[in-house]
Design a protein around this motif. Structure first.
Motif, mmCIF file in Angstrom:
data_model
loop_
_atom_site.group_PDB
_atom_site.id
_atom_site.type_symbol
_atom_site.label_atom_id
_atom_site.label_comp_id
_atom_site.label_asym_id
_atom_site.label_seq_id
_atom_site.Cartn_x
_atom_site.Cartn_y
_atom_site.Cartn_z
ATOM 1 N N ARG A 1 0.751 -1.114 -0.141
ATOM 2 C CA ARG A 1 -0.025 -0.061 -0.079
ATOM 3 C C ARG A 1 0.912 1.327 0.019
ATOM 4 O O ARG A 1 2.045 1.131 0.393
ATOM 5 N N TYR A 2 0.188 2.252 -0.445
ATOM 6 C CA TYR A 2 1.080 3.556 -0.605
ATOM 7 C C TYR A 2 0.618 4.762 0.094
ATOM 8 O O TYR A 2 -0.749 5.288 0.093
ATOM 9 N N ARG B 1 3.153 2.439 -8.151
ATOM 10 C CA ARG B 1 2.816 1.174 -8.289
ATOM 11 C C ARG B 1 3.502 0.260 -9.285
ATOM 12 O O ARG B 1 3.615 -0.864 -8.892
#
Length: 298
Positions: A11-12, A297
């Motif tokens: 996740r970011y 991503r």
């Protein structure tokens, strides 16, 4: 190793590095709109209150996690922090993350010690351990007693706050220094690792040396140890995050993926985009541009 283990996708998160609370609240829905998974703000000693900012951000978002990067728990009263974090957790319907560490030593950053003297690393470590224990009780909204070396709590049955939305507690990420086992054992008991690295044999390691020496290969070794330790503690079936902070361009997808992918392969579960080099007067424009470009991503 036995037991069931959660495998979490990367996740970011985006770390807002500036000091303007209005800007941070403005950026929160943009962070969500452009596909990021979390927004994080920094916490000082005499600075913009991060939990007020995150409470406002909670009212303007629906999906992203909201947290600090990071909270110096030994400098805080656990009962006050419990109230702040639980409030944001309620307003966000369970999207709060708490990141904690020992805090910066006085010899490294005098600015953080203008109101008191640094009691030393050992005392701060004791305060961190007791603070974490206290938070576990305080977030339950139940009567309890506590008698530690530094903190105490007398039992009360009245005016108890509601328990946090997230159970058994708000996810708590803890700074740990690899390969210092006492520090890492503390991390293993909680919900995530914020890495620091002390290369074996090095007497003094500054931030730049630490960053250069801490590679995905080192991370993989530490993460394997954490998994084994959590298995030993009976925690292998509970989610556990590993955080990696860094900078990507937002303009070269292949180059950005090449930066992030080795950390994901090593076992990191969060990439936090954080460019602390941007001067205050440029934070707004730089943040808007990087947020709009989206997460790296790959």
């Amino acid at each position: 190793m036995g037991g069931t283990r959660y495998v979490l996708r990367m996740r970011y998160g985006f770390v807002v590095t500036g000091s303007d609370p209005n800007l941070a609240v403005e950026l929160a829905p943009l962070i969500e709109q452009h596909g990021w998974d979390g927004m994080f703000v920094w916490e000082g000693i005499w600075a913009t209150d991060p939990w007020s900012v995150l409470a406002a951000a909670a009212m303007r978002t629906e999906r992203i996690c909201l947290g600090t990067m990071l909270t110096p728990l030994p400098r805080r009263r656990p009962w006050e922090l419990a109230s702040q974090t639980a409030t944001v957790d309620a307003l966000s319907h369970g999207r709060t993350v708490l990141s904690v560490g020992l805090g910066v030593p006085q010899e490294v950053e005098q600015r953080f010690w203008i109101f008191e003297d640094d009691p030393g690393r050992r005392t701060r470590a004791e305060l961190l351990d007791e603070g974490l224990e206290m938070l576990d009780h305080l977030w339950r909204g139940e009567p309890f007693e506590y008698d530690g070396q530094h903190y105490r709590a007398a039992r009360t049955e009245t005016l108890l706050p509601a328990a946090t939305v997230q159970r058994p507690r708000i996810p708590t990420w803890v700074v740990g220094v690899w390969p210092r086992m006492k520090s890492m054992r503390r991390v293993a008991r909680y919900d995530g690792w914020i890495p620091n690295y002390a290369p074996p044999g090095a007497s003094v390691v500054d931030a730049e040396q630490q960053a250069a020496a801490y590679t995905p290969e080192v991370a993989a070794e530490a993460i394997a140890w954490l998994r084994a330790e959590r298995d030993r503690l009976g925690l292998a079936d509970r989610p556990f995050d590993v955080v990696q902070e860094g900078v990507t361009t937002g303009t070269d997808a292949a180059a950005d993926a090449a930066v992030v992918r080795p950390w994901a392969d090593a076992g990191a579960t969060w990439w936090l985009e954080a460019d602390w080099s941007v001067p205050e007067e440029r934070v707004a424009d730089a943040a808007r541009a990087r947020i709009a470009a989206g997460p790296p991503r790959g």
